[in-house]
Design a protein around this motif. Structure first.
Motif, PDB file in Angstrom:
ATOM      1  N   GLN A  59      -5.415 -13.288   9.481  1.00  0.00           N
ATOM      2  CA  GLN A  59      -4.813 -13.149  10.811  1.00  0.00           C
ATOM      3  C   GLN A  59      -5.083 -11.770  11.407  1.00  0.00           C
ATOM      4  N   ARG A  61      -3.000  -1.540  -0.329  1.00  0.00           N
ATOM      5  CA  ARG A  61      -2.532  -0.455  -1.191  1.00  0.00           C
ATOM      6  C   ARG A  61      -1.595  -0.994  -2.261  1.00  0.00           C
ATOM      7  N   ALA A  62      -0.682  -1.867  -1.857  1.00  0.00           N
ATOM      8  CA  ALA A  62       0.280  -2.420  -2.814  1.00  0.00           C
ATOM      9  C   ALA A  62      -0.444  -3.263  -3.868  1.00  0.00           C
ATOM     10  N   ALA A 115       0.425 -13.509  -0.029  1.00  0.00           N
ATOM     11  CA  ALA A 115       0.464 -12.903   1.310  1.00  0.00           C
ATOM     12  C   ALA A 115      -0.917 -12.431   1.768  1.00  0.00           C
ATOM     13  N   GLN A 137      -3.264  -2.140  16.046  1.00  0.00           N
ATOM     14  CA  GLN A 137      -2.926  -1.098  15.080  1.00  0.00           C
ATOM     15  C   GLN A 137      -1.888  -1.603  14.076  1.00  0.00           C
ATOM     16  N   MET A 138      -0.895  -2.327  14.561  1.00  0.00           N
ATOM     17  CA  MET A 138       0.154  -2.801  13.662  1.00  0.00           C
ATOM     18  C   MET A 138      -0.403  -3.814  12.661  1.00  0.00           C
ATOM     19  N   GLN A 139      -1.306  -4.674  13.116  1.00  0.00           N
ATOM     20  CA  GLN A 139      -1.904  -5.636  12.191  1.00  0.00           C
ATOM     21  C   GLN A 139      -2.723  -4.912  11.118  1.00  0.00           C
ATOM     22  N   ASP A 155      -0.789  -3.679  19.163  1.00  0.00           N
ATOM     23  CA  ASP A 155      -0.753  -4.853  18.276  1.00  0.00           C
ATOM     24  C   ASP A 155      -1.872  -4.810  17.236  1.00  0.00           C
ATOM     25  N   VAL A 199      -2.508 -12.686   5.625  1.00  0.00           N
ATOM     26  CA  VAL A 199      -2.408 -11.494   6.471  1.00  0.00           C
ATOM     27  C   VAL A 199      -3.806 -10.979   6.816  1.00  0.00           C
ATOM     28  N   LEU A 220      -2.263  -1.826  10.071  1.00  0.00           N
ATOM     29  CA  LEU A 220      -1.369  -1.080   9.163  1.00  0.00           C
ATOM     30  C   LEU A 220      -0.756  -2.011   8.117  1.00  0.00           C
ATOM     31  N   GLU A 221      -0.406  -3.215   8.516  1.00  0.00           N
ATOM     32  CA  GLU A 221       0.160  -4.168   7.545  1.00  0.00           C
ATOM     33  C   GLU A 221      -0.876  -4.563   6.507  1.00  0.00           C
ATOM     34  N   ARG A 234      -3.430  -2.857   5.584  1.00  0.00           N
ATOM     35  CA  ARG A 234      -3.693  -1.700   4.725  1.00  0.00           C
ATOM     36  C   ARG A 234      -2.564  -1.492   3.715  1.00  0.00           C
ATOM     37  N   ALA A 235      -1.326  -1.688   4.158  1.00  0.00           N
ATOM     38  CA  ALA A 235      -0.187  -1.532   3.245  1.00  0.00           C
ATOM     39  C   ALA A 235      -0.272  -2.565   2.116  1.00  0.00           C
ATOM     40  N   LEU A 236      -0.682  -3.789   2.459  1.00  0.00           N
ATOM     41  CA  LEU A 236      -0.811  -4.825   1.423  1.00  0.00           C
ATOM     42  C   LEU A 236      -1.948  -4.500   0.458  1.00  0.00           C
TER      43      LEU A 236
END
Lengths: 400, 362
Positions: free
Chosen positions: B309, B281-282, B302, B270-272, B268, B306, B274-275, B277-279
């Protein structure tokens, strides 16, 4: 062998516009109305749409050109699926085009390709997937449905469970055990079975939404020609793993969630005015949270597509996208039904077969479409490898 | 495409990586924090020499010409150091000074003076500006202004008549500004500033109406990016640390990473991460590409949520998984969490600002 994606270049904005235009003009208005309003889709809704795509050359387009595809990159396939879903097209049924098709053009012999690939591309053959069994769910390799060689046939006995749409299917791609070995991943064979063969019984399983999506299939001395084995006998596990690796580029299913967010906000907007100021603030905060999570999921998916296109693979992308995608879908559907207040309690599956659905004025009619999403949404964290198994994979990879 | 070429970008990242290794050993940092007064300019000469203040300023104005993607990478690299100098504050100040062609820019790039932004955070109430009688007068309060009491000048985003935005450069020694300094949870300093409407000495308008609006909007977007980069770099560090700990900490005769209860929570975290980090980058890519406003707005709404949290999930779980060691002051884990909590607090106004958008009926 793992799945590799070609890097065929494409102009993304222009292509997306082209897909939008196609969905707007070529999707049957009746099917679109059903999807927009959260109504039940029949077999012909899926088949007609897939046939329209086939005519345009967009069905199986990520297949290699030698197999009848267009060598689409994973990015192009993703852009295509996202635009289709946003435009309220039905999902593409994966069992043929995304599962057995790629297995056949990768591992099949020439005769098998000639015989089966055209029917997949034209959607004249409906495939189902015979993997899970009563005692082989998350632990798939424990499957025990047996196939014994008898002359130029195999005789299959046993049962498959959660065989989605088997009642619509012409063919099944099936994992059977041809040998009991010490390592349970060995001795599994990938076999194609004609659903009209004597000895096959399809028993419906109605899920918690009151709908018949899935089945249990029984095999009683079912004789399958030996030429229907794909790859070598006993090497089916490798084919199954290959097949599952293809799902990662659309597993997050963001196109559908983007459309659902639009529908959900419309529902919320019509019920917000009757709420107290405090209750409205709570709803708006929850909605903002869900939108933030969806934006994050969309970017996470894009981030993985970028990485995969550049040849990087952290080994957990499919699991991460599956968990985040399915859990967000569930949170969204929970919010959606609660937006209806007391009418969130209403659910009659029959109201999804006909009538106005989400477009209806009566909240209990809307509730049928919304609570269907809620109820069927519970399946997403279970099937396709439960979210607990996905978390095992993620942690196992990180701690390796 | 804006920004540095690949070679320069790699060089900057390597240099900053070395800076963290050499100057931000966690125990040395802790010692510095425990020995007041804390010198928040200790490594400023070195950071200046490395070109950090002008990273996002164009070469014509004396900077390195980095884009948002470059800033994101630089700040993510610095993040695990939990640095105590006003890096992000000065980086954003120099973009504002460059936009206004202010004479303060050259001195800031040379490391001779340190300006910090005031009233820049999105969702914050900005001080009111009175331009009457040939003097500049501000009134109102700004909360939790990072490094306000340590800076040489304040770059104040102020609202003039009819709401017209201005950017002022105000020397930090003033009779008409009450400064209440305090320490943040992560050891950095901040202060509340109260402007009493008196004439400010030596204050200048850097950007007037029209130009100030867009420059401030850009700066506040960059500030959001800086928060994200800091948080993402820290989360990555915490995940590395936690993973190592789960692999090596033995209890009940086995590594605690063999327990599924902990494995799933690590997944969990790691998934938080990764999200988030993706945001990041975007967002940094979108800022460089001038993406359509819809896309920018979705990301702008967002990110604060994000980040808050994910930061809470990763930071607090990292402490829990480190057990007794996690709750010590000695281990860097709790300091990482403190910085993540500070970032979340500073983003709170923006989180609340996103609640008010009502969806439209179909």
């Amino acid at each position: 062998m793992s799945h590799t994606s070609p890097n065929t270049p494409f102009d993304e904005p222009a292509f997306r516009a082209e897909v939008r235009e196609f969905v707007a003009t070529r999707l049957s208005p009746e099917t679109r109305r059903k999807v927009e309003n959260g109504l039940y889709l029949d077999k012909h809704d899926y088949v007609d749409w897939q046939k329209a795509l086939h005519q345009r050359g967009w069905f199986g387009a990520s297949w290699p050109s030698a197999a009848g595809g267009k060598d689409w990159s994973v990015r192009q396939e993703h852009a295509f699926l996202q635009e289709c879903a946003i435009g309220a097209a039905p999902m593409l049924i994966p069992y043929g085009v995304n599962m057995v098709g790629p297995v056949l053009y990768t591992f099949g012999d020439e005769e098998q390709k000639r015989r089966w690939l055209p029917g997949i591309l034209s959607s004249d053959t409906w495939w189902c997937q015979g993997y899970s069994e009563p005692n082989a769910g998350s632990d798939l390799a424990s499957l025990s449905t047996g196939a014994v060689r008898d002359g130029d046939h195999y005789v299959v006995n046993g049962t498959k469970l959660w065989t989605t749409e088997a009642h619509w299917a012409d063919m099944m791609h099936c994992l059977v055990r041809t040998e009991r070995t010490a390592r349970k991943q060995q001795g599994i064979t990938f076999l194609l079975i004609d659903m009209k063969t004597p000895g096959i019984t399809v028993e419906p399983i109605v899920t918690l939404d009151g709908v018949h999506h899935t089945n249990q299939v029984f095999f009683d001395n079912v004789r399958v020609p030996a030429e229907n084995v794909v790859g070598k006998e006993g090497e089916g596990w490798n084919l199954a793993k290959f097949l599952l690796s293809r799902e990662r580029s659309f597993i997050a299913d963001t196109g559908n969630k983007l459309r659902m967010m639009r529908q959900m906000k419309a529902t919320a907007a019509s019920y917000l005015p009757v709420l107290s100021v405090a209750a409205r603030a709570v709803q708006l905060d929850r909605l903002a949270d869900l939108e933030a999570s969806l934006t994050a999921l969309v970017e996470l998916e894009r981030d993985y597509l970028d990485q995969w296109s550049e040849g990087h693979d952290d080994g957990i992308g499919a699991s991460v996208l599956k968990v985040r995608g399915s859990e967000l879908l569930q949170r969204m559907s929970e919010f959606w039904r609660e937006a209806l207040g007391a009418h969130g309690a209403c659910y009659d599956a029959a109201d999804r077969k006909e009538g106005a659905g989400l477009g209806g004025q009566a909240p209990w009619i809307q509730a049928a479409a919304i609570n269907y999403q809620y109820l069927y949404g519970r399946c997403w964290s279970v099937f396709g490898g439960s979210n607990e198994v996905q978390r095992n994979i993620i942690a196992g990879t990180l701690l390796r | 495409m804006k920004g540095l070429d690949l070679e320069t970008r790699t060089l900057v990242a390597q240099t900053l990586q070395r800076f963290v290794t050499e100057h931000y050993d966690p125990s040395a940092r802790l010692h510095r924090l425990k020995t007041p007064p804390v010198d928040h300019r200790l490594h400023w000469p070195l950071l200046t020499e490395l070109g950090v203040p002008g990273l996002a300023v164009s070469p014509d104005d004396g900077g390195l010409g980095g884009g948002a993607v470059d800033l994101a990478q630089a700040l993510t690299t610095l993040a695990p150091g939990l640095v105590l100098e006003p890096v992000a504050e000065v980086l954003i100040s120099t973009t504002l000074l460059a936009a206004g062609q202010s004479p303060l820019l050259a001195a800031t790039l040379a490391g001779e003076t340190i300006p910090v932004p005031v009233g820049l955070r999105p969702g914050e109430v900005r001080p009111r500006l009175d331009l009457a009688a040939g003097s500049l007068r501000l009134s109102g309060r700004c909360s939790a202004v990072a490094f306000a009491a340590q800076a040489d000048s304040w770059l104040v985003a102020a609202q003039g008549a009819q709401g017209a935005m201005h950017l002022l450069a105000v020397p930090a020694t003033q009779n008409h500004v009450r400064v209440s300094p305090y320490r943040l949870m992560d050891g950095r300093p901040a202060a509340d500033l109260v402007f009493d409407a008196g004439a400010l000495e030596g204050a200048q308008v850097v950007l007037g109406p029209g130009r100030a609006e867009s420059a401030l909007a850009r700066a506040s977007d960059l500030w959001l990016m800086a928060c994200a980069a800091d948080a993402v770099g820290i989360m990555e560090q915490l995940l590395n640390t936690t993973r190592d700990y789960l692999r090596t900490r033995i209890q009940f005769g086995v590594a605690i990473g063999t327990f599924q209860a902990l494995q799933h929570r690590l997944a969990d975290m790691q998934m938080q991460f990764l999200e988030a980090r993706a945001l990041l980058r975007a967002w940094s890519r979108a800022l460089d590409a001038d993406d359509p406003p819809d896309q920018l707005n979705a990301l702008r709404r967002a990110l604060p949520r994000v980040l808050s949290q994910a930061g809470r999930g990763v930071g607090q779980e990292a402490i829990q998984m480190h057990g007794g060691m996690g709750v010590t002051e000695e281990l860097v884990v709790s300091h990482c969490n403190a910085r993540l909590r500070v970032i979340a607090s500073l983003l709170q106004a923006q989180v609340q600002a996103t609640q008010t958008t009502e969806p439209e009926a179909a």
